[in-house]
Design an enzyme around this catalytic site. Structure first.
Site, PDB file in Angstrom:
ATOM      1  N   SER A 219      33.108 -35.476  48.387  1.00  0.00           N
ATOM      2  CA  SER A 219      32.621 -34.513  49.346  1.00  0.00           C
ATOM      3  C   SER A 219      31.261 -35.094  49.923  1.00  0.00           C
ATOM      4  O   SER A 219      30.151 -34.884  49.239  1.00  0.00           O
ATOM      5  CB  SER A 219      32.718 -33.385  48.780  1.00  0.00           C
ATOM      6  OG  SER A 219      31.759 -32.313  49.641  1.00  0.00           O
TER       7      SER A 219
ATOM      8  N   HIS B 210      36.312 -36.233  51.472  1.00  0.00           N
ATOM      9  CA  HIS B 210      36.354 -34.624  51.635  1.00  0.00           C
ATOM     10  C   HIS B 210      35.290 -33.988  52.686  1.00  0.00           C
ATOM     11  O   HIS B 210      34.105 -34.057  52.429  1.00  0.00           O
ATOM     12  CB  HIS B 210      36.280 -33.888  50.278  1.00  0.00           C
ATOM     13  CG  HIS B 210      36.506 -32.464  50.161  1.00  0.00           C
ATOM     14  ND1 HIS B 210      37.608 -31.943  50.254  1.00  0.00           N
ATOM     15  CD2 HIS B 210      35.576 -31.508  50.353  1.00  0.00           C
ATOM     16  CE1 HIS B 210      37.707 -30.821  49.986  1.00  0.00           C
ATOM     17  NE2 HIS B 210      36.331 -30.232  49.959  1.00  0.00           N
TER      18      HIS B 210
ATOM     19  N   ASP C   6      33.659 -30.857  54.403  1.00  0.00           N
ATOM     20  CA  ASP C   6      33.547 -29.072  54.046  1.00  0.00           C
ATOM     21  C   ASP C   6      33.016 -28.459  55.375  1.00  0.00           C
ATOM     22  O   ASP C   6      31.969 -28.820  55.806  1.00  0.00           O
ATOM     23  CB  ASP C   6      32.752 -28.836  52.890  1.00  0.00           C
ATOM     24  CG  ASP C   6      33.099 -29.260  51.575  1.00  0.00           C
ATOM     25  OD1 ASP C   6      34.270 -28.708  51.111  1.00  0.00           O
ATOM     26  OD2 ASP C   6      32.489 -29.961  50.778  1.00  0.00           O
TER      27      ASP C   6
ATOM     28  N   MET D  24      32.316 -25.119  57.186  1.00  0.00           N
ATOM     29  CA  MET D  24      31.694 -23.526  56.909  1.00  0.00           C
ATOM     30  C   MET D  24      31.344 -22.868  58.150  1.00  0.00           C
ATOM     31  O   MET D  24      30.627 -23.598  58.801  1.00  0.00           O
ATOM     32  CB  MET D  24      30.599 -23.771  55.804  1.00  0.00           C
ATOM     33  CG  MET D  24      30.949 -24.450  54.570  1.00  0.00           C
ATOM     34  SD  MET D  24      29.665 -24.709  53.543  1.00  0.00           S
ATOM     35  CE  MET D  24      30.158 -25.686  52.282  1.00  0.00           C
TER      36      MET D  24
ATOM     37  N   MET E  96      36.538 -23.797  55.334  1.00  0.00           N
ATOM     38  CA  MET E  96      35.989 -22.490  54.827  1.00  0.00           C
ATOM     39  C   MET E  96      35.765 -21.562  55.984  1.00  0.00           C
ATOM     40  O   MET E  96      34.623 -21.367  56.133  1.00  0.00           O
ATOM     41  CB  MET E  96      34.929 -22.982  54.106  1.00  0.00           C
ATOM     42  CG  MET E  96      35.199 -23.517  52.718  1.00  0.00           C
ATOM     43  SD  MET E  96      34.019 -24.230  51.768  1.00  0.00           S
ATOM     44  CE  MET E  96      33.894 -25.816  52.591  1.00  0.00           C
TER      45      MET E  96
ATOM     46  N   MET F 287      39.306 -23.707  43.987  1.00  0.00           N
ATOM     47  CA  MET F 287      38.086 -23.642  44.068  1.00  0.00           C
ATOM     48  C   MET F 287      37.459 -23.502  42.815  1.00  0.00           C
ATOM     49  O   MET F 287      37.618 -22.245  42.223  1.00  0.00           O
ATOM     50  CB  MET F 287      37.428 -22.662  45.014  1.00  0.00           C
ATOM     51  CG  MET F 287      37.659 -23.064  46.689  1.00  0.00           C
ATOM     52  SD  MET F 287      36.711 -24.707  46.908  1.00  0.00           S
ATOM     53  CE  MET F 287      35.045 -24.429  46.277  1.00  0.00           C
TER      54      MET F 287
ATOM     55  N   ASP G 272      38.162 -28.383  43.326  1.00  0.00           N
ATOM     56  CA  ASP G 272      36.566 -28.674  44.107  1.00  0.00           C
ATOM     57  C   ASP G 272      35.651 -27.584  43.610  1.00  0.00           C
ATOM     58  O   ASP G 272      35.760 -26.603  43.539  1.00  0.00           O
ATOM     59  CB  ASP G 272      37.017 -28.337  45.467  1.00  0.00           C
ATOM     60  CG  ASP G 272      35.890 -28.372  46.476  1.00  0.00           C
ATOM     61  OD1 ASP G 272      34.865 -28.833  46.035  1.00  0.00           O
ATOM     62  OD2 ASP G 272      36.195 -28.259  47.544  1.00  0.00           O
TER      63      ASP G 272
HETATM   64  C1  DX5 Z   1      31.807 -26.114  48.133  1.00  0.00           C
HETATM   65  C2  DX5 Z   1      32.683 -27.178  48.743  1.00  0.00           C
HETATM   66  C3  DX5 Z   1      32.721 -28.465  48.004  1.00  0.00           C
HETATM   67  C4  DX5 Z   1      31.321 -28.977  47.486  1.00  0.00           C
HETATM   68  C5  DX5 Z   1      31.571 -29.559  46.128  1.00  0.00           C
HETATM   69  O1  DX5 Z   1      31.835 -25.068  48.698  1.00  0.00           O
HETATM   70  O2  DX5 Z   1      34.007 -26.755  48.920  1.00  0.00           O
HETATM   71  O3  DX5 Z   1      33.442 -29.539  48.350  1.00  0.00           O
HETATM   72  O4  DX5 Z   1      30.906 -30.111  48.069  1.00  0.00           O
HETATM   73  O5  DX5 Z   1      30.125 -29.861  45.761  1.00  0.00           O
HETATM   74  P1  DX5 Z   1      29.924 -30.259  44.278  1.00  0.00           P
HETATM   75  O6  DX5 Z   1      30.632 -31.386  43.790  1.00  0.00           O
HETATM   76  O7  DX5 Z   1      28.161 -30.294  44.212  1.00  0.00           O
HETATM   77  O8  DX5 Z   1      30.120 -28.987  43.439  1.00  0.00           O
HETATM   78 ZN    ZN Z   2      35.619 -28.380  49.741  1.00  0.00          ZN
END
Ligand code: DX5
Ligand code: ZN
Length: 224
Positions: free
Chosen positions: A10, A35, A37, A39, A70, A139, A177
């Protein structure tokens, strides 16, 4: 035969001024997926990257884009993310009252469909997606930020989903994740995860490629 679990980096914890370098490292490490993310500051209390960033990255790499939305109204933005280059679009069950319909809508557009659930969301809420979704994403932290601590009870969700997926002989991939690192890799692999999203534990390392290699070896060990 079950595939060996894979690492899906990610880039949320990468340097956003140098995302191109980040995806190139992921590619050189031999990963096929990255990946992303997304938001919206509404579904989660943070804002990350949006459609133009996905489109720009698309020009830089052939890596497949695992796009984790998200966001509160995924149906509004599906087309835009797919046009920008998403190969898999994951939506959250908490904002999709008719999940099978949503999966169909995404797949009809020619990309893979994923369904994610937050830590406080009961695991059986995503059972209707098994065999329909290409992927289920558990999650294991509260979504919104990288670098958080793994929530232990996520292992129970993985076990239950692994059991249901195997029982139904479904092709749905099981992804985890949040908080995946040296300490948690063995547990999530043993609990049945297929894809491990890893952010901070990769991008905070001095040598990203070596770190991914090290994690791959840990996966192999955990399977023995
Ligand atoms: C959090 C994200 C993850 C994040 C994970 O909301 O969905 O994909 O990047 O990061 P780590 O591996 O640092 O927990
Ligand atoms: Zn994620």
């Amino acid at each position: 035969m079950k595939m060996k679990p894979k690492i899906v980096p990610s880039i949320l914890s990468a340097d956003f001024g140098n995302l191109n370098t980040a995806v190139k490292s992921v590619q050189r490490a031999g990963c096929d997926w990255v990946h992303l993310d997304i938001m919206d500051g509404h579904f989660v209390p943070n804002i990350s990257m949006g459609i133009p960033v996905v489109a720009s990255l698309r020009k830089q790499t052939k890596l497949l884009f695992d796009t984790h939305l998200m966001i509160s109204e995924p149906e509004k933005y599906l087309n835009a993310f797919i046009d920008a280059g998403a190969d898999l679009v994951t939506v959250h069950i908490e904002v999709c009252p008719d999940i099978r319909k949503m999966i169909r809508v995404i797949q009809k557009k020619g990309v893979k469909a994923g369904v994610s659930l937050n830590p406080e969301t009961p695991v059986d809420s995503v059972y209707p997606a098994i065999g329909y979704a290409d992927l289920i994403l558990v999650m294991s932290v509260h979504p919104g930020f990288g670098g958080q601590k793994f929530i232990k009870y996520s292992l129970d969700k993985l076990h239950k989903l692994r059991y249901q997926i195997d029982k139904q002989k479904a092709k749905t991939v099981l992804e985890i994740d949040g908080g995946i690192n040296e300490q948690t890799i063995p547990q999530v692999v043993k609990s049945g995860a297929d894809w491990l999203v890893i952010g901070s534990a990769i991008f905070e390392a001095k040598d990203i490629i070596r770190q991914i290699d090290k994690f791959r070896n840990m996966i192999t060990k955990a399977l023995k």
